[in-house]
Design a protein around this motif. Sequence first.
Motif, PDB file in Angstrom:
ATOM      1  N   ILE A  22      -3.777  -6.818   4.941  1.00 53.25           N
ATOM      2  CA  ILE A  22      -4.614  -6.816   3.726  1.00 53.25           C
ATOM      3  C   ILE A  22      -4.852  -5.384   3.242  1.00 53.25           C
ATOM      4  O   ILE A  22      -4.847  -5.111   2.050  1.00 53.25           O
ATOM      5  CB  ILE A  22      -5.943  -7.550   3.991  1.00 53.25           C
ATOM      6  N   LEU A  23      -5.010  -4.447   4.159  1.00 55.90           N
ATOM      7  CA  LEU A  23      -5.265  -3.059   3.766  1.00 55.90           C
ATOM      8  C   LEU A  23      -4.001  -2.325   3.332  1.00 55.90           C
ATOM      9  O   LEU A  23      -4.033  -1.520   2.408  1.00 55.90           O
ATOM     10  CB  LEU A  23      -5.922  -2.297   4.918  1.00 55.90           C
ATOM     11  N   VAL A  24      -2.899  -2.579   3.979  1.00 53.40           N
ATOM     12  CA  VAL A  24      -1.679  -1.800   3.737  1.00 53.40           C
ATOM     13  C   VAL A  24      -0.859  -2.358   2.570  1.00 53.40           C
ATOM     14  O   VAL A  24      -0.222  -1.601   1.845  1.00 53.40           O
ATOM     15  CB  VAL A  24      -0.828  -1.746   5.031  1.00 53.40           C
ATOM     16  N   TYR A  25      -0.887  -3.657   2.338  1.00 53.63           N
ATOM     17  CA  TYR A  25      -0.037  -4.261   1.314  1.00 53.63           C
ATOM     18  C   TYR A  25      -0.221  -3.640  -0.074  1.00 53.63           C
ATOM     19  O   TYR A  25       0.776  -3.303  -0.731  1.00 53.63           O
ATOM     20  CB  TYR A  25      -0.243  -5.776   1.249  1.00 53.63           C
ATOM     21  N   PRO A  26      -1.437  -3.446  -0.569  1.00 51.29           N
ATOM     22  CA  PRO A  26      -1.578  -2.844  -1.915  1.00 51.29           C
ATOM     23  C   PRO A  26      -0.993  -1.435  -1.987  1.00 51.29           C
ATOM     24  O   PRO A  26      -0.416  -1.060  -3.016  1.00 51.29           O
ATOM     25  CB  PRO A  26      -3.089  -2.810  -2.143  1.00 51.29           C
ATOM     26  N   ILE A  27      -1.119  -0.680  -0.928  1.00 54.87           N
ATOM     27  CA  ILE A  27      -0.583   0.692  -0.932  1.00 54.87           C
ATOM     28  C   ILE A  27       0.937   0.656  -0.984  1.00 54.87           C
ATOM     29  O   ILE A  27       1.569   1.349  -1.783  1.00 54.87           O
ATOM     30  CB  ILE A  27      -1.072   1.463   0.315  1.00 54.87           C
ATOM     31  N   ILE A  28       1.537  -0.183  -0.144  1.00 51.36           N
ATOM     32  CA  ILE A  28       3.001  -0.289  -0.121  1.00 51.36           C
ATOM     33  C   ILE A  28       3.516  -0.786  -1.471  1.00 51.36           C
ATOM     34  O   ILE A  28       4.469  -0.234  -2.023  1.00 51.36           O
ATOM     35  CB  ILE A  28       3.461  -1.259   1.002  1.00 51.36           C
ATOM     36  N   SER A  29       2.887  -1.798  -2.017  1.00 51.05           N
ATOM     37  CA  SER A  29       3.384  -2.337  -3.292  1.00 51.05           C
ATOM     38  C   SER A  29       3.215  -1.322  -4.411  1.00 51.05           C
ATOM     39  O   SER A  29       4.060  -1.218  -5.299  1.00 51.05           O
ATOM     40  CB  SER A  29       2.686  -3.651  -3.638  1.00 51.05           C
ATOM     41  N   TYR A  30       2.146  -0.525  -4.374  1.00 47.07           N
ATOM     42  CA  TYR A  30       1.948   0.500  -5.394  1.00 47.07           C
ATOM     43  C   TYR A  30       3.022   1.574  -5.306  1.00 47.07           C
ATOM     44  O   TYR A  30       3.576   2.006  -6.311  1.00 47.07           O
ATOM     45  CB  TYR A  30       0.563   1.139  -5.229  1.00 47.07           C
ATOM     46  N   LEU A  31       3.357   1.993  -4.091  1.00 50.16           N
ATOM     47  CA  LEU A  31       4.327   3.078  -3.912  1.00 50.16           C
ATOM     48  C   LEU A  31       5.751   2.664  -4.223  1.00 50.16           C
ATOM     49  O   LEU A  31       6.527   3.435  -4.772  1.00 50.16           O
ATOM     50  CB  LEU A  31       4.259   3.602  -2.472  1.00 50.16           C
ATOM     51  N   LYS A 130       9.557   5.446 -28.575  1.00 54.47           N
ATOM     52  CA  LYS A 130       9.797   4.871 -27.252  1.00 54.47           C
ATOM     53  C   LYS A 130       8.501   4.940 -26.455  1.00 54.47           C
ATOM     54  O   LYS A 130       8.028   6.020 -26.119  1.00 54.47           O
ATOM     55  CB  LYS A 130      10.889   5.626 -26.506  1.00 54.47           C
ATOM     56  N   VAL A 131       7.953   3.776 -26.177  1.00 50.08           N
ATOM     57  CA  VAL A 131       6.689   3.702 -25.467  1.00 50.08           C
ATOM     58  C   VAL A 131       6.978   3.442 -23.993  1.00 50.08           C
ATOM     59  O   VAL A 131       7.622   2.455 -23.656  1.00 50.08           O
ATOM     60  CB  VAL A 131       5.805   2.580 -26.035  1.00 50.08           C
ATOM     61  N   ARG A 132       6.509   4.337 -23.135  1.00 48.46           N
ATOM     62  CA  ARG A 132       6.675   4.172 -21.674  1.00 48.46           C
ATOM     63  C   ARG A 132       5.440   3.486 -21.127  1.00 48.46           C
ATOM     64  O   ARG A 132       4.333   3.899 -21.379  1.00 48.46           O
ATOM     65  CB  ARG A 132       6.833   5.511 -20.983  1.00 48.46           C
ATOM     66  N   ARG A 133       5.680   2.457 -20.344  1.00 43.05           N
ATOM     67  CA  ARG A 133       4.578   1.770 -19.679  1.00 43.05           C
ATOM     68  C   ARG A 133       4.933   1.618 -18.216  1.00 43.05           C
ATOM     69  O   ARG A 133       6.025   1.198 -17.884  1.00 43.05           O
ATOM     70  CB  ARG A 133       4.341   0.403 -20.293  1.00 43.05           C
ATOM     71  N   THR A 134       4.010   1.956 -17.373  1.00 46.07           N
ATOM     72  CA  THR A 134       4.218   1.776 -15.944  1.00 46.07           C
ATOM     73  C   THR A 134       3.515   0.504 -15.522  1.00 46.07           C
ATOM     74  O   THR A 134       2.334   0.327 -15.778  1.00 46.07           O
ATOM     75  CB  THR A 134       3.645   2.963 -15.162  1.00 46.07           C
ATOM     76  N   ALA A 135       4.276  -0.374 -14.910  1.00 45.07           N
ATOM     77  CA  ALA A 135       3.704  -1.657 -14.456  1.00 45.07           C
ATOM     78  C   ALA A 135       3.535  -1.671 -12.958  1.00 45.07           C
ATOM     79  O   ALA A 135       4.150  -0.973 -12.243  1.00 45.07           O
ATOM     80  CB  ALA A 135       4.601  -2.801 -14.879  1.00 45.07           C
TER      81      ALA A 135
END
Length: 135
Positions: A22-31, A130-135
């Motif tokens: 639960i703690l590590v998953y958001p960090i990994i998915s963000y990176l 050109k619009v850049r969006r980070t998802a």
Amino acid sequence: MKRRSFLKNILSRLLKISAAIILVYPIISYLFYRKTRIRRVTFRLSECPGEISFKKEVYLIKKGNDLYALSAHCSHLGCIINFDQKTEKFHCPCHGSIFDIHGNRLAGPARRPLSRIPIEFDKDGNVLVKVRRTA
Ligand code: FES
């Protein structure tokens, strides 16, 4: 007793593993899973009769000899800003930030100006943004 301590031990380890996931998953998915998408917005000359044109979350501004594009997303939390023709200012409906026609912050909780977006021209003289969006 051995059976009870064995079950306690297993349950304790499962809880620790679950907490770690639960703690590590958001960090990994963000990176590793951030994607940058580029969205193209074309302003055809016939669509831009006045000084301000709005299309797909982009403002195109023709002021004197200046031509530039501003993101319509407020620099505070991203709400879509509105342009007031009378005062020539952008107003954010969410928390009240105000920006001048160049995108400079005048008031409100936003700390940064509106984002300027580079523009290009196609062979017909239409403006491409050109619009850049980070998802
Ligand atoms: S989102 Fe615009 S002021 Fe908060």
